[in-house]
Design a protein around this motif. Structure first.
Motif, PDB file in Angstrom:
ATOM      1  N   TRP A   1      33.575  19.789  63.489  1.00 18.71           N
ATOM      2  CA  TRP A   1      32.725  20.179  62.753  1.00 18.71           C
ATOM      3  C   TRP A   1      31.088  20.756  63.253  1.00 18.71           C
ATOM      4  O   TRP A   1      30.025  21.292  63.502  1.00 18.71           O
TER       5      TRP A   1
ATOM      6  N   THR B   1      22.438  20.392  50.761  1.00 13.66           N
ATOM      7  CA  THR B   1      22.423  20.628  51.618  1.00 13.66           C
ATOM      8  C   THR B   1      23.197  21.686  52.147  1.00 13.66           C
ATOM      9  O   THR B   1      24.328  21.171  51.335  1.00 13.66           O
ATOM     10  N   SER B   2      22.925  23.285  51.989  1.00 17.24           N
ATOM     11  CA  SER B   2      23.840  23.757  51.803  1.00 17.24           C
ATOM     12  C   SER B   2      23.310  24.311  53.574  1.00 17.24           C
ATOM     13  O   SER B   2      22.235  25.041  54.066  1.00 17.24           O
ATOM     14  N   ILE B   3      24.910  24.520  54.652  1.00 12.93           N
ATOM     15  CA  ILE B   3      24.428  25.619  55.898  1.00 12.93           C
ATOM     16  C   ILE B   3      24.648  26.603  55.633  1.00 12.93           C
ATOM     17  O   ILE B   3      25.332  27.247  54.801  1.00 12.93           O
ATOM     18  N   TRP B   4      24.208  27.775  56.576  1.00 10.53           N
ATOM     19  CA  TRP B   4      24.162  28.644  57.280  1.00 10.53           C
ATOM     20  C   TRP B   4      23.464  29.710  55.552  1.00 10.53           C
ATOM     21  O   TRP B   4      23.979  30.957  55.258  1.00 10.53           O
TER      22      TRP B   4
ATOM     23  N   LYS C   1      24.199  18.139  60.305  1.00  9.24           N
ATOM     24  CA  LYS C   1      24.736  19.036  60.417  1.00  9.24           C
ATOM     25  C   LYS C   1      24.930  19.004  58.930  1.00  9.24           C
ATOM     26  O   LYS C   1      25.768  19.791  58.530  1.00  9.24           O
ATOM     27  N   GLU C   2      24.685  17.988  58.388  1.00  9.10           N
ATOM     28  CA  GLU C   2      25.357  17.884  56.649  1.00  9.10           C
ATOM     29  C   GLU C   2      24.280  16.879  55.872  1.00  9.10           C
ATOM     30  O   GLU C   2      23.914  17.270  54.556  1.00  9.10           O
TER      31      GLU C   2
ATOM     32  N   PRO D   1      33.441  28.488  53.083  1.00 13.02           N
ATOM     33  CA  PRO D   1      32.746  27.794  52.960  1.00 13.02           C
ATOM     34  C   PRO D   1      31.575  27.052  53.466  1.00 13.02           C
ATOM     35  O   PRO D   1      31.075  27.329  54.894  1.00 13.02           O
ATOM     36  N   ASN D   2      30.350  26.801  53.092  1.00 10.09           N
ATOM     37  CA  ASN D   2      28.965  26.438  53.253  1.00 10.09           C
ATOM     38  C   ASN D   2      29.057  24.643  53.620  1.00 10.09           C
ATOM     39  O   ASN D   2      27.241  24.562  53.362  1.00 10.09           O
ATOM     40  N   GLY D   3      29.583  24.171  53.525  1.00 13.87           N
ATOM     41  CA  GLY D   3      29.670  22.746  54.206  1.00 13.87           C
ATOM     42  C   GLY D   3      30.505  22.294  54.593  1.00 13.87           C
ATOM     43  O   GLY D   3      32.083  22.499  54.809  1.00 13.87           O
ATOM     44  N   LYS D   4      30.929  21.191  55.166  1.00 16.33           N
ATOM     45  CA  LYS D   4      31.744  19.974  55.806  1.00 16.33           C
ATOM     46  C   LYS D   4      33.285  19.721  55.120  1.00 16.33           C
ATOM     47  O   LYS D   4      34.351  20.277  55.361  1.00 16.33           O
TER      48      LYS D   4
END
Lengths: 642, 235
Positions: free
Chosen positions: A163, A94-97, A42-43, B101-104
């Motif tokens: 995470w 990489t951007s989550i969401w 997820k990263e 925040p869009n990352g860890k």
């Protein structure tokens, strides 16, 4: 210059023509297909695509993406890291969401091909690596070892910071099996497996999945060997013991139900043998007639005049019919003797009552051929029948069947239940009057016999050789008391078979008229038991027949059977036959014994079921033989008719 | 005699059953009151069950996981029955104004108070839209009964979860883990977000899509917060 350009053109044209001539055709590339993107932690994430046909020309692929709500098109930063036809997005990219719109473009000299766009959000494409450090140990603290499987999350997945949350699953199988046994393990990293097969090897694998994502690949197989152990389960043994006890009890009950109580009592508590002295008359002792007592002790044939010491062998019941006694028997028809004692072959004079009574002593001759009736004694004449109420009635009933068939003398009914017949080598038969008596079970049961009751049943012949009147059932009648009483020289071998109800009577007797005591012929008396368990049909067999038994019966004897007592004593009185052939009453309730010229009487004591058994022979008792014993019909078995 | 006997029995049953019902009600009510007492537990009250911070965190995390599950189901169902056009409209979630925040690394770098605040903002921003969404669904019978129940549950859960996270924040403030600057900031921004009319422009599909993502954010942020503050329990 011109030449160079022209050369290039010619060359290219040649190339095209050559390829055309070779059959190939160029085309724009096919569209890339099946774009798959996966993120291990997820990263970062990677996308792979399937190239279409390249159209015969070198084709290049490019991946372009747009982020959510932005029109800026970016190209894949890394085509190399993840291998061929892939694009790797590192952490910075990489951007989550955030929704990615990804397109792959194939380009060759003739054209371009755009793949279908794919929209992904990294959160939902997470597929972790398999769990690592899978260890399986065998815990042997108890009698039942078990496996403890432990593992670690994949290194890249960051579960420590929260995470990613992973859930695990493991599977196990035996070495030679094909089917895996899957166990979900939740979020824990340790798992116990029980119920192992001893001395076998197991394969274990583990995999994991984020709460919204894809399952990882199965980890590498871990092998574990379970040692051999013997399970000592106490409850299992208890269960086995209870079950076995239950089965044993069931069989015991079944066995008990087959055994009659009577037999069981004898089996468990054999009766105490009473004293048996041959020829000793206790009743006479009570009466105080000493001369009778002592005379009874004097046995006429003691020491045995005959050389047949086999008489004393328990094997057979032998009835001696000495010549002179036979003559006497013939002459004195009014002599009646009762008391037949036939014993089981295994009984002898000295054997206790129990051995006589035990049904297990009955010998099974195994043949249907042998039908022998035991007739051991003379029988009383019917003239001397003294009516006694119950017994007489009984007798009447018994006699009713055979009336039409028999001469009045002959109608005898012997009714007895299976019993043991203990043969005696010698016995004196005492003539008894007709009324049947309840057979006495045992020979020497003084208590059973009520001497007072006897006289009513017995009418002694005027010759009064029946000093034994008071105790006709004495086993050890001494026939010396009645020197005139005929004695059977024949030996009757009575062998009663249990259950088959064969009564073998071997009688060796001297031929009539020629009385050499050494001469004996065996006569067989067949006892037929018609049915019902209480009737014995006596059917004497002609002399000369062996024990092996033939069915021919030339002579038939009628014998009178008097029941001795309530306890199923049946006294068969041997009668002298008149030479007539009497029809045998084949009714089920009747047993007829026909006396031959020798006149045998057999006493058979019926079982307690039928206390009243009596057979009265129609023929006068010619013999004074007294049975030294009598048949104990404690267990009398029916004899088949023939 | 038999009929009389039966009627007497029936009468007895009649008399007994209300008593029985009353007893049952008493038992239930006592339990409920006890539960209520446990749930409405302020700092100063005595007799409350002392819940540890880790326990509180676990509860809110479970709650948020359930909320995300329901939103996921509704979104899949909507995608199944109300197929959106292939040309997807750009999704403009009304909560995009809230910086998340869009990352860890970003999530770990941000301060605890900020993270808590982000969570609260998000929860507050979704309270009204979900309520209207449910009303819309129920009025126009667009969903079946099961989905309509889910939408209602979803809207209620947002409400409950916000209160729960507020409790956690209060406890953290009480324990001195975070500063007390939380309260005012969150409400102001959240009010702004909820007042914006943007969410009314969203169609249903977008709304569900946006909420699914936001509920995932909330759940993830809560987990990060928990493992940062009380790491010993299952991190």
């Amino acid at each position: 210059m011109m030449r160079n350009v022209g050369g290039v053109i010619v060359l290219s044209l040649l190339l095209v023509f050559v390829q055309l001539a070779a059959g190939e055709s160029f085309s724009p590339p096919g569209t890339p297909k099946n774009i798959i993107c996966r993120s291990p932690e997820k990263e970062t994430f990677t996308c792979w695509w399937e190239p279409g046909s390249d159209g015969g020309l070198p084709t290049t692929y490019a991946l372009y993406y747009r982020k959510e709500n932005s029109d800026t098109v970016y190209e894949c930063p890394d085509y190399k890291t993840a291998g061929k036809n892939s694009c790797f997005f590192n952490k910075n990219d990489t951007s989550i969401w955030v929704t990615y719109n990804i397109t792959v473009v194939a380009t060759n000299a003739l054209g371009r091909a755009f793949s279908d766009p794919v929209e992904i959000d990294v959160v939902y494409i997470v597929m972790p690596n398999p769990p690592e450090e899978v260890t399986v140990t065998v815990i042997e603290d108890t009698n039942w070892p078990f496996l403890r499987v432990s593992w670690e999350p994949p290194e890249k997945a960051d579960t420590r910071s929260g995470w990613i949350t992973l859930i695990y699953e493991l599977r196990i199988k035996l070495e030679n099996e094909d089917e895996w046994e899957v166990h979900p393990a939740g979020q824990q990293k340790v798992f116990n497996i029980f119920s192992l097969r001893p001395d076998s090897t197991y394969h274990v694998q583990v995999r994991c999945k984020p709460d919204h994502g894809f399952w990882s690949e199965w980890s590498g197989t871990t092998f574990v060997k379970v040692p051999d152990y013997f399970p000592r389960e106490r409850s299992m043994w208890i269960l086995i013991a209870v079950f076995a006890a239950f089965i044993i009890l069931t069989f015991t009950f079944i066995w008990l139900s087959y055994m009659k109580i009577h037999n069981l009592k004898h089996y468990v508590l054999p009766p105490v043998p009473g004293p048996k002295i041959k020829g000793f008359d206790k009743k006479a002792l009570k009466n105080g007639k000493f001369e009778d007592i002592f005379s009874s002790l004097v046995v006429s044939d003691f020491p045995p005049t005959t050389s047949n010491y086999e008489d004393f062998i328990v094997e057979n019941l032998e009835v001696f019919v000495p010549e002179e006694q036979e003559l006497i028997m013939e002459d004195s028809k009014d002599l009646q003797d009762d008391s037949i004692k036939s014993e089981n072959s295994t009984c002898d004079n000295d054997s206790g009552r129990g051995s006589c009574d035990s049904h297990t002593l009955l010998i099974d001759k195994g043949g249907g051929d042998k039908e022998e009736a035991l007739q051991s004694d003379q029988e009383g004449s019917q003239d001397e029948r003294v009516p006694t109420s119950p017994e007489e009635v009984m007798e009447e009933d018994l006699l009713a069947c055979c009336d039409e068939k028999n001469s009045p003398d002959i109608s005898e009914k012997v009714k007895f239940t299976p019993s043991l017949i203990s043969p005696l080598p010698r016995y004196n038969l005492m003539n008894q009057p007709n009324p049947p008596e309840i057979g006495k079970k045992h020979c020497l049961s003084d208590s059973l016999l009520n001497p007072d009751s006897l006289p009513s049943y017995f009418t002694q012949p005027p010759s009064t050789k029946n000093d034994f009147r008071s105790n006709p059932w004495e086993c050890n009648f001494n026939h010396k008391q009645h020197p005139l009483h005929p004695q059977t020289t024949g030996k009757e071998h009575l062998q009663v078979q249990n259950e088959i109800s064969w009564v073998h009577v071997d009688r060796t007797e001297a031929s009539l008229g020629v009385q050499a005591p050494s001469v004996r012929s065996t006569e067989y008396v067949e006892v037929q038991r018609v049915s019902g368990g209480n009737m014995v049909l006596l059917h004497p067999v002609s002399a000369g027949q062996e024990n092996s038994g033939t069915m021919s019966h030339q002579t038939e004897h009628y014998s009178r059977v008097k029941t001795v007592n309530n306890d199923s004593g049946l006294l068969l009185l041997q009668k002298e036959s008149t030479g007539e052939e009497m029809g045998i009453c084949l009714s089920e309730e009747e047993v007829e014994s026909r006396a031959t010229s020798n006149g045998y009487t057999a006493s058979i004591t019926p079982t307690s079921e039928k206390p009243m058994v009596g057979i009265n022979s129609t023929l006068p008792i010619l013999d004074d033989r007294m049975a030294s014993g009598y048949v104990d019909t404690a267990t009398m078995f029916g004899l088949p008719t023939y | 005699m038999a009929p009389i006997y039966n009627t007497s029995r029936h009468l007895k049953a009649l008399y007994i059953s209300p008593l029985f019902v009353a007893l049952v009600c008493l038992a239930f009510c006592s339990r409920l009151s006890r539960m209520k007492a446990a749930s409405i537990c302020t700092n100063s009250q005595t007799g409350c069950h002392f819940l540890s911070l880790a326990n509180l965190f676990d509860r809110v995390i479970h709650h948020s996981a359930r909320m995300h599950g329901i939103s996921n189901d509704l979104h899949s169902e909507f995608e199944l029955y109300f197929l959106p056009s292939k040309n997807r409209v750009s999704r403009n979630c009304h909560t995009s104004t809230i910086l998340t925040p869009n990352g860890k690394e970003n999530a770990q770098r941000i301060a605890r108070e900020e993270l808590t605040e982000v969570i609260l903002k998000l929860l507050l921003a979704w309270r009204d839209p979900l309520w209207h969404f449910h009303q819309n669904m129920a009025r126009h019978h667009k969903f079946n009964n099961l989905s309509s129940n889910k939408s209602l549950e979803m809207s209620e859960m947002v409400h409950e979860l916000r209160k729960g996270v507020q409790k956690v924040a209060e406890k953290m403030q009480m324990l001195g883990i975070i500063s007390n600057s939380l309260g005012t900031l969150g409400s102001r921004e959240a009010l702004l977000a909820s007042d914006s009319p943007e969410w009314r422009l969203m169609n249903d599909y977008n709304l569900l899509y946006c909420f699914r993502r936001d509920s995932n954010k909330i759940q993830n942020y809560l987990k990060i917060l928990k493992c940062r503050i009380v790491p010993e329990h299952g991190c």
